[in-house]
Design a protein around this motif. Structure first.
Motif, mmCIF file in Angstrom:
data_model
loop_
_atom_site.group_PDB
_atom_site.id
_atom_site.type_symbol
_atom_site.label_atom_id
_atom_site.label_comp_id
_atom_site.label_asym_id
_atom_site.label_seq_id
_atom_site.Cartn_x
_atom_site.Cartn_y
_atom_site.Cartn_z
ATOM 1 N N SER A 271 0.997 -1.216 -0.332
ATOM 2 C CA SER A 271 -0.478 -0.287 0.284
ATOM 3 C C SER A 271 0.615 1.155 0.158
ATOM 4 N N GLU A 272 1.759 1.005 0.857
ATOM 5 C CA GLU A 272 3.028 2.694 0.984
ATOM 6 C C GLU A 272 3.743 3.077 -0.538
ATOM 7 N N ARG A 273 3.650 2.292 -1.030
ATOM 8 C CA ARG A 273 3.739 1.757 -2.648
ATOM 9 C C ARG A 273 2.780 1.864 -3.738
#
Length: 594
Positions: A271-273
């Motif tokens: 998700s962070e990426r």
């Protein structure tokens, strides 16, 4: 991959207690050598709170089959309903592509054919498992490779590696099988001395992904298959592969301490990426010292709770073609394979069909539960990671959502950590009145590493089921593999149908819930022989020849079994009675005693 085997723990018989508070019933079973149980830990199950379909995630094996995929017998494999597998011919003679001098010689052929044979069996009914093809093992990186091995993309030269990947992709395509390409196993140490997250590693990875997607545009690619869940290693891998356009289809790692926590962390990394559409798997799990019934049940509960897409058991002993299902089977002095306590844990897990439901554990105890209204049953598998003698206070809520008609039979089985184990021990089986919606059970184990399987089924009934029934909603249902046919309009058979096969090795799997099953089949002058097994028992040879036709003859009856779900495997046998004019097997029906 294989390491030093763990010693099995032996069992002592002790005291087991079951209390059904809803009906003020209590049963105690005692034996010699009573052990001290841990303080009871609470487990609460709500059969009315669905968590989505039960898909058997975790019922998978790394190198669990024989080299040609034919072993173990269906009587030992089918009851586990495997959902995933992994292999690539590791440690087979010839050394793979590298052992052949970096070309497709006999060593490469043997490894590739072994993997494809295994994948073929596990994708042919009654099986429907995914298969992770270990590309690096076919290449030859299985810890047995020569010290002077030249690894892919050394000095930036990836040409031979790309030639290998392309050849393997074409061979897979020619087989007509769907596999997932697991590019490199645990890329560090003896498996990939150049190291993970290095320039050479990324050249190897990127060139493999691009070659695979050129040859097989919809290829499912698995990686990085690290030796553990390590965010500090996975993060740069994701950064590089996203930038390079070589992201895997499936993010894979090994040996989570807790699959729930690691799956959550993996989703966070994606998700962070801004990465979407990437699945999560763990195609090696459980360390050698954790191979016990109680721990295995706990770990399967955590896998089911994690929401990952698939998971396969690691192999620690007799790698890589013994066909022992990663130690779930043991070989007796007579050479016959027999189930262990852990096999029974996985057999119980396979009986969690329908929908998973909410199950809340506490401390080191956890559970996985399912409700299957179509089959009129519900079940709970309980395990503990603490290694002591387990004790559980179990609350069953939402019993009205199980779909069980009339009175309910609640049965508790103890699965000892034994090798071999012929059957789990039935601790108690009690009847609850129709309309009961909640019950409480106190369960005390007898020895360290016990697991428990609790079933809710209809109280004593008997039902006849046609062999043509292949869908749920009945007392039993059939699943037919290749080689079976069906004839309708046969007036002297139950429901006027016959399910038949002339093909030796063809299997039919019958799943039922109850205490006994009687199998009815045609006996006649042209009938052959079949082997019948229940719950992994040694197959019994049945001769269906008779001098005159008996269209619905009772040819085999199971022993009285613990009340609950069971699996019968019927296999068309080689050879016939000398007096028979044919080798046909024609199944008619079963009679189930609940």
């Amino acid at each position: 991959m294989p390491r030093t085997p763990a010693r099995k723990r032996r069992l002592r018989a002790t005291t087991t207690l079951l209390t059904l508070l809803s009906t003020a019933l209590a049963v105690a079973v005692s034996g010699p050598g009573t052990a001290q149980a841990a303080a009871p830990r609470s487990v609460t199950v709500d059969f009315a709170a669905s968590r989505g379909p039960a898909e058997g995630v975790g019922s998978g094996f790394l190198y669990g089959l024989t080299e040609d995929g034919a072993g173990p017998d269906d009587s030992l494999l089918a009851p586990l309903a495997p959902r995933s597998a992994r292999g690539g011919g590791a440690r087979l003679g010839g050394g793979g592509w590298a052992g052949d001098g970096y070309t497709a010689g006999s060593g490469y052929q043997r490894r590739a054919e072994s993997a494809l044979d295994q994948a073929r069996r596990l994708s042919t009914p009654p099986y429907d498992a995914t298969y992770d093809l270990l590309v690096s093992d076919v290449w030859g990186a299985d810890t047995t490779q020569a010290a002077n091995t030249v690894y892919p993309c050394t000095d930036g030269d990836c040409a031979n590696w790309e030639q290998f990947v392309e050849r393997l992709a074409h061979d897979v395509e020619a087989s007509g099988l769907d596999v997932r390409f697991d590019i490199w196993n645990e890329p560090a140490g003896a498996f990939f001395p150049p190291g993970f997250n290095t320039e050479q590693y990324y050249r190897m990875w990127d060139s493999a992904v691009r070659t695979l997607r050129r040859v097989v545009p919809d290829a499912e690619i698995v990686g990085p298959s690290l030796w553990d869940f390590s965010p500090n290693n996975i993060a740069p891998f994701l950064d590089h592969t996203k930038a390079a356009g070589t992201l895997p289809t499936i993010l894979n790692w090994h040996f989570s301490n807790d699959p729930v926590a690691d799956a959550q962390a993996a989703r966070g990394l994606l998700s962070e990426r801004g990465i979407t559409g990437v699945g999560l798997t763990m195609n090696e799990y459980i360390h050698a010292h954790e191979q016990h019934a109680g721990f295995s049940a706990w770990y399967l509960a955590r896998i089911a709770r994690s929401g990952i897409d698939s998971a396969s058991h690691a192999i620690w002993d007799e790698c890589c073609a013994a066909g022992l299902l990663d130690g779930l089977l043991t070989r007796g002095g007579d050479g016959a394979l027999r189930p262990t306590g852990r096999w029974w844990v996985y057999r119980s897990y396979a009986e969690l069909t329908g929908d998973l439901v909410r199950a809340d554990g506490s401390g080191t105890t956890d559970a996985v539960a399912a409700v299957d209204p179509a089959h009129h049953r519900a079940a709970v598998l309980i395990g503990d990671s603490g290694g002591d003698v387990p004790a559980v206070d179990l609350t069953l809520d939402g019993l009205s959502a199980t779909g069980v008609p009339g009175a309910l039979q609640v049965t508790v089985q103890r699965i000892p950590d034994a090798s071999p184990l012929g059957q789990p021990e039935t601790v108690s089986s009690q009847t609850l009145p129709a309309g009961t919606n909640s019950a409480q059970l106190s369960i005390a184990g007898q020895d360290a590493q016990d697991a428990f399987f609790v079933t809710v089924t209809p109280a004593g009934q008997q039902a006849t089921v046609d062999a043509a029934v292949t869908s749920p909603g009945n007392a039993a249902d059939f699943a037919y593999g290749a080689g079976w046919g069906r004839t309708n309009g046969v007036p002297d058979m139950y429901q006027s149908t016959a399910n038949w096969s002339y093909t030796p090795g063809s299997t039919a799997v019958v799943r039922f819930t109850g205490t006994r099953l009687a199998l009815h089949a045609v006996r006649d002058r042209d009938q052959g022989r079949m082997r019948v097994s229940v719950d992994g028992s040694a197959p019994v040879l049945i001769d269906n020849y008779a001098p005159s036709r008996q269209a619905s003859s009772s040819v085999w009856t199971s022993p009285v079994l613990p009340r609950g779900p069971h699996t019968v495997v019927v296999t068309v046998a080689q050879g016939t009675n000398p007096a028979s004019s044919g080798g046909n097997i024609a199944l008619d029906s079963v009679v189930v005693t609940r």
